[in-house]
Design a protein around this motif. Structure first.
Motif, short mmCIF file in Angstrom:
data_model
loop_
_atom_site.label_atom_id
_atom_site.label_comp_id
_atom_site.label_asym_id
_atom_site.label_seq_id
_atom_site.Cartn_x
_atom_site.Cartn_y
_atom_site.Cartn_z
N ASN A 40 3.14 1.33 -3.37
CA ASN A 40 2.14 1.58 -4.40
C ASN A 40 2.77 1.98 -5.73
OD1 ASN A 40 -0.21 2.04 -5.79
ND2 ASN A 40 -0.72 3.95 -4.75
N MET A 54 -8.36 2.56 -7.06
CA MET A 54 -7.36 1.73 -6.41
C MET A 54 -6.68 2.48 -5.27
SD MET A 54 -4.27 -0.43 -8.16
CE MET A 54 -5.49 -1.42 -9.02
N SER A 55 -6.42 3.77 -5.46
CA SER A 55 -5.79 4.57 -4.42
C SER A 55 -6.69 4.65 -3.19
CB SER A 55 -5.51 5.98 -4.95
OG SER A 55 -4.95 6.80 -3.94
N LEU A 87 -7.13 0.28 3.46
CA LEU A 87 -6.28 -0.76 4.04
C LEU A 87 -5.15 -0.14 4.86
CD1 LEU A 87 -5.98 -3.12 0.93
CD2 LEU A 87 -7.39 -3.48 2.96
N LEU A 88 -4.59 0.94 4.35
CA LEU A 88 -3.49 1.60 5.05
C LEU A 88 -3.96 2.21 6.37
CD1 LEU A 88 -0.51 2.27 4.85
CD2 LEU A 88 -1.12 4.38 3.67
N VAL A 139 0.82 -1.21 0.00
CA VAL A 139 0.00 0.00 0.00
C VAL A 139 0.86 1.26 0.00
CG1 VAL A 139 -1.74 1.30 1.26
CG2 VAL A 139 -1.90 -1.18 1.15
N MET A 146 -6.65 1.25 -1.34
CA MET A 146 -5.39 1.11 -0.62
C MET A 146 -5.34 2.03 0.59
SD MET A 146 -2.45 0.53 -3.53
CE MET A 146 -2.34 -1.05 -4.38
#
Length: 213
Positions: A17, A185-186, A192-193, A14, A189
């Motif tokens: 990336n 997608m960013s 999740l981060l 992440v 992520m």
């Protein structure tokens, strides 16, 4: 696999990336032959691996030399990672990485040879910046034993290979995902981060205040 190793692999994926660096890679290697483009990708990913390996081995020693407790660094690093996650979920990118739109690629080519630009700015800080380095130091300070240290370094090697594959497929990925796909997608992520950052902060608070948590 140890859950801590799974966490750091997730954090690497992440935070580093590589998708965020695809446009810069394409700009830096515009007009290059395939062997030259491959060389830039190899040097960039080698720089990522060396950075991860160095801070995995020397991270805890560095904190001791600076007189910083592991718990304090975990809390500070966790907050930094959380701020990065918030920005990613808001679609504002990583605040501690440079903005690709502000890069004068022609100027970079003028002052930095192509192989050097593979390290700066492509690898550092575009792919592995302060957030990634902080995370490596945090996790390296929590582990002990040759196996766990080796596992983190192996995880760094795997992420470096993943970055290399992404860079070599940069054109196809950019065309397939487009700006909208990369933004989605960013954001994913970033979510999740954020979870990873809370784990880091809680671990730091537990270290500082063992009776509180």
């Amino acid at each position: 696999m140890d859950t801590e190793i799974i966490k750091i692999i997730l954090a690497f994926v992440v935070l580093i990336n590589p998708f965020s660096a695809l446009t810069l890679f394409l700009d830096l290697t515009r007009g290059y032959s395939m062997p030259s483009r491959r060389k830039v990708a190899q040097i960039s990913c080698l720089a990522i691996f060396v950075t991860i390996a160095f801070f995995t081995i020397a991270g805890e020693t560095l904190l001791k030399v600076l007189g910083i407790s592991i718990g304090s660094f975990q809390v500070a690093g966790g907050i930094l990672v959380f701020l990065i996650a918030i920005n990613m979920m808001n679609g504002e990118g990583n605040p501690v990485k440079p903005d690709q739109d502000n890069f004068d690629v022609e100027h970079v080519h003028e002052v930095i040879p192509s192989t050097a630009s593979a390290v700066v700015p492509l690898a550092i800080p575009m792919m592995i910046g302060p957030g990634g380095i902080s995370t490596v130091i945090i996790y390296s300070s929590q582990i002990s034993g040759l196996w766990r240290v080796s596992a983190v370094i192996i995880a760094g090697f795997c992420i470096s290979i993943f970055c290399y594959l992404c860079l070599m497929a940069a054109g196809r990925i950019s065309r397939f995902l487009g700006d909208t796909g990369l933004n989605i997608m960013s954001r994913i992520m970033g979510m999740l981060l954020a979870a990873v950052s809370i784990e880091i902060i809680v671990s730091g608070l537990r270290t500082i205040f063992p009776s509180l948590l």
